[in-house]
Design an enzyme around this catalytic site. Structure first.
Site, mmCIF file in Angstrom:
data_model
loop_
_atom_site.group_PDB
_atom_site.id
_atom_site.type_symbol
_atom_site.label_atom_id
_atom_site.label_comp_id
_atom_site.label_asym_id
_atom_site.label_seq_id
_atom_site.Cartn_x
_atom_site.Cartn_y
_atom_site.Cartn_z
ATOM 1 C CB SER A 146 1.870 7.779 0.706
ATOM 2 O OG SER A 146 1.948 8.014 -0.679
ATOM 3 C CG ASP A 222 -3.119 3.222 -3.117
ATOM 4 O OD1 ASP A 222 -3.023 4.154 -3.940
ATOM 5 O OD2 ASP A 222 -2.540 3.209 -2.019
ATOM 6 C CG HIS A 255 -2.869 6.577 -1.353
ATOM 7 N ND1 HIS A 255 -1.900 5.600 -1.324
ATOM 8 C CD2 HIS A 255 -2.201 7.751 -1.186
ATOM 9 C CE1 HIS A 255 -0.701 6.155 -1.148
ATOM 10 N NE2 HIS A 255 -0.853 7.456 -1.058
#
Lengths: 279, 279
Positions: A146, A222, A255
């Site tokens: 991320s 996600d 995620h």
């Protein structure tokens, strides 16, 4: 340098250290996994992991299941904190700015510039420290998740020759085009979109000389995919210049660290291909 | 029954559920990993994990690295919370009594008896719930860590025929002889050492009819080894009656999830030997 945690793990050792950082001007913590070969005194390649928003040095070392793979490939793995921290250090109430959200840039703006020098920390200070104090070779790889996926891509692209391998999970590939990135880059670097491009993987790809093959895993469930991650922007940039990218859309994955743990073995194999051969 | 988390993981799914429990009289949470075979509708054996002091249903599912093994062996893994919880439920300021420290017994003493019925919860209510709502076969295994290692051993020994396999990491093997156990058993069951024996694996081994082979891993750098765990007491009891125990002292390992993650693959193989054959 003080060791504040150590745990036997997969015949190697997971440690946490803290030290006073010159670049960030505060105490920084990092996790380091020493595989069995390193404990036996052999110099091993080092794989740097950069974590995402809100993370400390703990998330990756407790949740990713990395140690079994690091042990199998004889890789040292270093996982720093995501920002400077402390009561006297600038912060913001939001989770996506300030402490826990350094974005791996060198800030130029008030009040951030005094401590938020995370690019210098992860690219220069930390590797020098690791190579001085641990049985580390000069072979380096870098990966992250991320915000840390952004950090890994940008750090590798900004420093040709410094890393031999790079990969990312669910990276912010185009921070100058998405809300998380625009907010952070505006705060840390000022409202200067031309400057942001030097911290944007999609922009950097266009002029990259070195071509480290990129492996990117992205869950298609996600929750941040459409608004903040947008891997299609990086894919288009890579196709434009023929940059080698393997982008894997993983059906049903979100995620979280459950996603990371599911595919981290493939990332270790990707890095080991280059790092272990060149150690 | 309400699903409050779900994450794709190793081609299966890690979920967290909450439900109103009859035995504990409060809302209980548990983690459940459904391997790919279960998602495809196949009935899979169920391996129950009991966690240690201070843990919730989260610790094991985020830190043990169990999912990769559960997926490989087609096992469902269920990890309940370690006690009833809530503002209106008895508690104690100490970490080793009350909420987070149920010790997997059925309490008889005030103020604990009203809710602290964890043995009935883990041995009866939870398996019935799992076998009703998920693609679970009737083949059950049980394992755990520390207080949960005690829980796994005692639950299997008290219910011959209910589990087909059992193992433990760093278990409290003789709660009636060590401080953690004496404190908890006195609080939950009263100051009646004769009653405690029915909740003490070392005592139960002496009269066990069923002989499930025990696998126990214990770190020799475990900070609780000498005072609270004392595996030599179980070893002696097993030798006395010829009970099959494989006790592995693991050099350098501590009491943490780093230890559990390092050897949990062996525990899955131990359970799968019996569970997968009998599914």
């Amino acid at each position: 340098m003080e060791r504040i945690e150590h745990h036997a793990s997969f015949s190697g050792r997971q440690e946490v250290w803290q030290h006073t950082s010159r670049s960030t001007g505060c105490t920084m913590k990092f996790g380091i996994y020493l595989p069995p070969a390193a404990l036996a005194g052999e110099r091993c390649p080092v794989l740097y992991w950069l974590s995402g928003l809100t993370c400390t040095e703990q998330n990756f070392i407790t949740k990713a299941g990395a140690q079994r793979h690091a042990a199998a490939h004889d890789l040292i793995v270093v996982a720093p904190d995501t920002s400077p921290r402390g009561a006297n250090i600038a912060n913001d109430a939001a989770y996506d700015l300030g402490q826990g959200a350094g974005f791996y840039v060198d800030a130029t703006e008030t009040p951030w510039a005094a401590h938020f020098q995370m690019q210098t920390y992860v690219a220069d200070e930390l590797p020098a420290l690791i190579e001085q104090h641990f049985p580390a070779s000069a072979a380096r790889g870098i990966f992250g998740h991320s915000m840390g996926g952004h950090g890994a891509l940008v750090t590798a692209l900004r420093h040709p020759g410094r890393y031999r391998s790079v990969s990312a999970f669910s990276p912010i590939v185009a921070p100058s085009q998405v809300p998380w990135g625009q907010k952070a880059l505006a705060a840390y670097l000022g409202n200067r979109p031309d400057v942001w491009k030097a911290w944007d993987a999609t922009a950097l790809i266009a002029t990259a000389h070195e071509r480290l093959p990129l492996l990117i895993d992205q869950g298609d469930a996600d929750e941040f995919l459409q608004q903040h991650l947008r891997p299609e922007l990086l894919l288009a940039a890579c196709q434009e210049v023929g940059y080698p990218l393997e982008l894997r859309m993983q059906p049903g994955y979100d995620h979280s660290y459950y996603f990371i743990a599911s595919f981290i073995g493939d990332h270790f194999a990707h890095h080991a291909k280059t790092l272990s051969a060149s150690a």
